[in-house]
Scaffold this active site. Structure first.
Site, PDB file in Angstrom:
ATOM      1  N   ASN A 107       0.843  -1.196   0.000  1.00 23.52           N
ATOM      2  CA  ASN A 107       0.000   0.000   0.000  1.00 23.52           C
ATOM      3  C   ASN A 107       0.877   1.245   0.000  1.00 23.52           C
ATOM      4  O   ASN A 107       1.932   1.270   0.628  1.00 23.52           O
ATOM      5  CB  ASN A 107      -0.881   0.002   1.258  1.00 23.52           C
ATOM      6  CG  ASN A 107      -1.814   1.202   1.332  1.00 23.52           C
ATOM      7  OD1 ASN A 107      -2.438   1.566   0.333  1.00 23.52           O
ATOM      8  ND2 ASN A 107      -1.901   1.834   2.487  1.00 23.52           N
ATOM      9  N   HIS A 109       0.848   5.135   1.143  1.00 25.70           N
ATOM     10  CA  HIS A 109       0.095   6.029   2.023  1.00 25.70           C
ATOM     11  C   HIS A 109       0.803   7.386   2.111  1.00 25.70           C
ATOM     12  O   HIS A 109       2.020   7.432   2.334  1.00 25.70           O
ATOM     13  CB  HIS A 109      -0.044   5.423   3.430  1.00 25.70           C
ATOM     14  CG  HIS A 109      -0.840   6.301   4.334  1.00 25.70           C
ATOM     15  ND1 HIS A 109      -2.209   6.422   4.236  1.00 25.70           N
ATOM     16  CD2 HIS A 109      -0.456   7.150   5.316  1.00 25.70           C
ATOM     17  CE1 HIS A 109      -2.634   7.293   5.126  1.00 25.70           C
ATOM     18  NE2 HIS A 109      -1.592   7.756   5.806  1.00 25.70           N
ATOM     19  N   SER A 136       4.692   6.709   2.767  1.00 24.38           N
ATOM     20  CA  SER A 136       5.117   5.395   3.249  1.00 24.38           C
ATOM     21  C   SER A 136       4.615   4.331   2.286  1.00 24.38           C
ATOM     22  O   SER A 136       3.504   4.433   1.762  1.00 24.38           O
ATOM     23  CB  SER A 136       4.529   5.107   4.638  1.00 24.38           C
ATOM     24  OG  SER A 136       4.930   6.086   5.566  1.00 24.38           O
ATOM     25  N   ASP A 145      -3.461   1.190   7.391  1.00 27.41           N
ATOM     26  CA  ASP A 145      -2.200   1.934   7.211  1.00 27.41           C
ATOM     27  C   ASP A 145      -1.155   1.580   8.264  1.00 27.41           C
ATOM     28  O   ASP A 145      -0.453   2.462   8.784  1.00 27.41           O
ATOM     29  CB  ASP A 145      -2.475   3.460   7.255  1.00 27.41           C
ATOM     30  CG  ASP A 145      -3.414   3.897   6.141  1.00 27.41           C
ATOM     31  OD1 ASP A 145      -3.373   3.290   5.060  1.00 27.41           O
ATOM     32  OD2 ASP A 145      -4.187   4.836   6.363  1.00 27.41           O
TER      33      ASP A 145
END
Ligand code: GRF
Length: 216
Positions: A107, A109, A136, A145
């Site tokens: 992911n 973020h 990140s 997250d």
């Protein structure tokens, strides 16, 4: 050649940067599927213009989060991807699907996690007069997250910065660092094993993650 799926919800500028890096053979992989929960996401057009298969999973058409997740899991399993990238994908995924793919789902973020998980990170950073901010990239876990970090890109916040300028600056560093991390994953220089992110010896890390400072 690794098989990559990208999940998006909006503009898909990060998707574009990833496709470019694949086209230039910087990433030894190909984006073979783009999934959006938003039928109007511009990223779908970016994918189609490159003849990449797209699927819309409109979350509003599912009775529950579980049903949405199950359908997504089914598609991802059927295609047997090496890597699944959440690049501006604005849906929270549940425990079952994140556990299923925790070693191959990453992911992006827009904050220096663990600071500012969730939405509207740039607004919060500016409101709190933070001196630094960034992005990140992490493996996905069932906490929002919060999965194991792979890399962070850092910028200094300027006195003149607004949400708009920060958004633009953050996009620039996302378009550099995300393709970079995907390249290393596809080259098997970064991988997830035994609950930890592992890096090959030639990758520079600071406190166990890649840290890149940007002057953009
Ligand atoms: C990115 O800034 C990402 O960090 C955030 O949403 C934005 C998506 O941008 N979660 P795009 O769709 O890749 O242009």
């Amino acid at each position: 050649m690794k098989k990559i799926a990208i999940l998006i919800s909006g503009s898909g500028s990060n998707l574009g940067a990833i496709i470019d890096a694949c086209d230039k053979n910087i990433i030894s992989g190909e984006v073979s599927l783009v999934i959006s929960n938003n039928p109007n996401a511009y990223g779908l057009k970016r994918a189609s213009s490159k003849s990449i298969e797209t699927i819309v999973l409109d979350h509003r058409k599912y009775k529950s989060r579980e049903e949405f997740d199950n359908e997504l899991e089914h598609i991802l399993k059927r295609n047997n991807f090496d890597l699944i990238v959440l690049a501006g994908f604005m849906r929270i995924l549940g425990e079952k699907i994140t556990k299923k793919f925790n070693n191959k789902m990453i992911n992006l973020h827009p904050s220096l996690l663990p600071l500012y998980p969730g939405l509207n990170t740039h607004e919060k950073v500016i409101k709190n007069n933070e001196k630094i901010h960034g992005i990140s990239i992490h493996y996905v876990s069932n906490e929002l997250d919060a999965g194991p970090l792979i890399a962070q890109g850092i910028i200094k916040i300027k006195g003149s910065d607004s949400v708009e300028t920060v958004t633009e600056r953050i996009h620039k560093i996302e378009h550099d660092l995300l393709p970079d991390v995907i390249k290393e994953i596809c080259d098997e220089k970064i991988y997830f094993r035994d609950g930890n992110v592992q890096f090959s010896k030639d990758i520079n890390t600071t406190n166990g993650i890649i840290v890149k400072k940007y002057n953009v």
